[in-house]
Scaffold this active site. Structure first.
Site, mmCIF file in Angstrom:
data_model
loop_
_atom_site.group_PDB
_atom_site.id
_atom_site.type_symbol
_atom_site.label_atom_id
_atom_site.label_comp_id
_atom_site.label_asym_id
_atom_site.label_seq_id
_atom_site.Cartn_x
_atom_site.Cartn_y
_atom_site.Cartn_z
ATOM 1 N N SER A 281 -14.927 3.600 -20.200
ATOM 2 C CA SER A 281 -13.842 4.955 -20.100
ATOM 3 C C SER A 281 -14.457 5.978 -22.094
ATOM 4 C CB SER A 281 -12.320 4.170 -21.580
ATOM 5 O OG SER A 281 -11.795 5.757 -21.926
ATOM 6 N N TYR B 250 -8.396 0.724 -29.075
ATOM 7 C CA TYR B 250 -8.776 0.566 -27.405
ATOM 8 C C TYR B 250 -10.461 1.573 -27.445
ATOM 9 C CZ TYR B 250 -9.377 2.484 -22.732
ATOM 10 O OH TYR B 250 -9.314 2.568 -22.021
HETATM 11 N N1 LIG Z 1 -6.502 5.069 -15.387
HETATM 12 C C1 LIG Z 1 -7.027 5.917 -17.386
HETATM 13 O O1 LIG Z 1 -6.467 7.100 -17.352
HETATM 14 C C2 LIG Z 1 -8.791 5.147 -17.877
HETATM 15 C C3 LIG Z 1 -9.237 5.957 -18.258
HETATM 16 C C4 LIG Z 1 -10.236 4.520 -18.652
HETATM 17 C C5 LIG Z 1 -10.374 4.122 -18.630
HETATM 18 N N2 LIG Z 1 -9.566 3.316 -17.409
HETATM 19 C C6 LIG Z 1 -9.799 1.829 -17.909
HETATM 20 O O2 LIG Z 1 -9.862 1.484 -16.279
HETATM 21 C C7 LIG Z 1 -9.797 -0.100 -16.501
HETATM 22 C C8 LIG Z 1 -8.226 -0.295 -14.569
HETATM 23 O O3 LIG Z 1 -6.916 0.519 -15.632
HETATM 24 P P1 LIG Z 1 -6.041 1.384 -14.450
HETATM 25 O O4 LIG Z 1 -6.423 2.477 -14.879
HETATM 26 O O5 LIG Z 1 -6.367 0.444 -13.478
HETATM 27 O O6 LIG Z 1 -4.824 0.879 -14.519
HETATM 28 P P2 LIG Z 1 -3.609 -0.688 -14.526
HETATM 29 O O7 LIG Z 1 -3.287 -0.285 -12.918
HETATM 30 O O8 LIG Z 1 -2.730 -0.644 -15.431
HETATM 31 O O9 LIG Z 1 -4.211 -1.763 -14.254
HETATM 32 C C9 LIG Z 1 -5.333 -2.981 -15.296
HETATM 33 C C10 LIG Z 1 -5.789 -3.421 -14.093
HETATM 34 O O10 LIG Z 1 -5.828 -5.064 -15.405
HETATM 35 C C11 LIG Z 1 -5.214 -5.924 -14.806
HETATM 36 N N3 LIG Z 1 -4.965 -6.677 -16.638
HETATM 37 C C12 LIG Z 1 -4.750 -6.441 -17.565
HETATM 38 N N4 LIG Z 1 -4.767 -7.769 -18.375
HETATM 39 C C13 LIG Z 1 -5.616 -8.562 -17.546
HETATM 40 C C14 LIG Z 1 -6.379 -9.775 -17.796
HETATM 41 N N5 LIG Z 1 -6.165 -10.256 -18.972
HETATM 42 N N6 LIG Z 1 -6.704 -10.389 -16.742
HETATM 43 C C15 LIG Z 1 -7.164 -9.810 -15.784
HETATM 44 N N7 LIG Z 1 -6.676 -8.741 -15.611
HETATM 45 C C16 LIG Z 1 -6.279 -8.286 -16.362
HETATM 46 C C17 LIG Z 1 -3.973 -6.023 -14.755
HETATM 47 O O11 LIG Z 1 -3.186 -6.434 -14.008
HETATM 48 P P3 LIG Z 1 -1.623 -7.165 -14.539
HETATM 49 O O12 LIG Z 1 -1.155 -6.481 -12.954
HETATM 50 O O13 LIG Z 1 -1.045 -8.404 -14.512
HETATM 51 O O14 LIG Z 1 -1.509 -6.725 -15.930
HETATM 52 C C18 LIG Z 1 -4.214 -4.811 -13.893
HETATM 53 O O15 LIG Z 1 -4.154 -5.460 -12.688
HETATM 54 C C19 LIG Z 1 -9.652 -0.330 -17.779
HETATM 55 O O16 LIG Z 1 -10.484 -1.161 -18.163
HETATM 56 C C20 LIG Z 1 -8.536 1.075 -18.487
HETATM 57 O O17 LIG Z 1 -9.181 0.209 -19.239
HETATM 58 C C21 LIG Z 1 -8.545 3.338 -17.216
#
Ligand SMILES: NC(=O)c1ccc[n+]([C@@H]2O[C@H](COP(=O)([O-])OP(=O)(O)OC[C@H]3O[C@@H](n4cnc5c(N)ncnc54)[C@H](OP(=O)(O)O)[C@@H]3O)[C@@H](O)[C@H]2O)c1
Length: 278
Positions: free
Chosen positions: A133, A146
């Site tokens: 991130s 975070y």
């Molecule tokens: N979107 C943003 O603005 C943003 C910015 C910077 C970084 N990120 C990073 O991008 C990555 C993906 O996030 P996203 O934006 O795509 O959000 P998201 O739509 O909430 O997806 C997160 C995924 O991680 C899964 N997860 C959470 N805990 C887990 C565990 N213990 N074991 C396996 N899976 C787990 C969730 O599964 P469940 O459905 O089971 O909860 C979901 O599939 C994350 O690492 C996040 O920190 C996101």
């Protein structure tokens, strides 16, 4: 022969988009998630194996890696995408909540690396892509927990890249800015915890952030497309010359550009003026 990618956190967001991107390019995809029984979209696609993997559950990681190698002959790429955010002041997070975030964002990711690395090292071939991130480069208020987890993964990625270069295993990080996935809905917000002063300050900073975001939208800031992140994951998996650290998203590029253009204290002072309300 088709290559194989294992992706964590494919139930939504970047993980799901990355699974579809690799699949469309002819890869075998091991699309992992905590609740595969709920998945209805990826299960319809050819060459995608939807299976349960919780990064906090070592047995689920080991079983997936072993069965994935048996099924496809190899795992060429691991995408460590699973993770979640948290907004609140440090005092508003309990020790359990802090440990839980590190269990997923840091230790879970390290477990997945440890599970595939012997296989990749022995083959002298493989790539690992860690989704971090912009909070892994900048300490933003209300994001201390975070941010600590994502800084940890940026440092881990750099060290691991050195360790595994001699074995032809490429290790990379992708740091996105803000994108509209389920991230906000899944964020562990704790604004109700803490004493009166802490709650009032956190609410004031949170409201200020929202006003800034609204101002940026009104000034015509483009809505970031999460497919951009999935595409960069695919590029990192397929282009040899990609750097270890990669940034994606106009906001992240703007802030990191600012950070790189001035000395550290100047940058912190400018961020403070922008982010902390009077
Ligand atoms: N979107 C943003 O603005 C943003 C910015 C910077 C970084 N990120 C990073 O991008 C990555 C993906 O996030 P996203 O934006 O795509 O959000 P998201 O739509 O909430 O997806 C997160 C995924 O991680 C899964 N997860 C959470 N805990 C887990 C565990 N213990 N074991 C396996 N899976 C787990 C969730 O599964 P469940 O459905 O089971 O909860 C979901 O599939 C994350 O690492 C996040 O920190 C996101």
């Amino acid at each position: 022969m088709s290559k194989t990618v294992l992706i964590t956190g494919c139930s939504s967001g970047f993980g799901k988009l990355a699974a579809k991107t690799f699949q469309a390019k002819g890869w075998n995809v091991i699309a992992t998630m905590r609740s595969p029984q709920k998945e209805t979209e990826l299960t319809q696609l050819e060459n995608i194996w939807v299976t349960r993997l919780d990064v906090t559950d070592q047995a689920s990681i080991d079983a997936t890696v072993q069965q994935g190698i048996e099924k496809y002959g190899a795992i060429d790429v691991l995408v460590n995408n699973a993770g979640y955010g948290g907004h609140a002041m440090l005092e508003q997070f309990t020790d359990e909540q802090t440990l839980a975030m590190f269990e997923t964002n840091v230790f879970g990711l390290m477990r997945c690396c440890r599970a595939v690395l012997p296989h990749m090292r022995q083959r002298r071939n493989g790539s690992i892509i860690n989704v971090t991130s912009m909070a892994g480069y900048l300490g933003l208020p209300l994001s201390s927990t975070y941010s600590a987890s994502k800084y940890a993964v940026e440092g881990f990625t750099q060290a691991l890249a050195h360790e595994y270069k001699p074995f032809n295993v490429k290790i990379r990080a992708i740091a996105p800015g803000a994108f509209g996935t389920n991230f906000s809905a899944n964020t562990d917000n704790n604004f109700e915890n803490g004493d009166d002063e802490t709650r009032a300050f956190a609410q004031k900073v949170g409201a200020h952030f929202q006003a800034l975001a609204q101002q940026m939208r009104e000034q015509g800031g483009e809505v970031a497309d999460p497919q951009e992140v999935a595409d960069l994951i695919y590029t990192c998996a397929t282009v040899n010359e990609m750097p270890v650290h990669n940034v994606v998203g106009a906001d992240a590029k703007m802030l990191l550009g600012m950070k790189n253009s001035m000395n550290q204290q100047e940058f912190i002072d400018q961020m403070e003026a922008m982010l902390i309300p009077n």
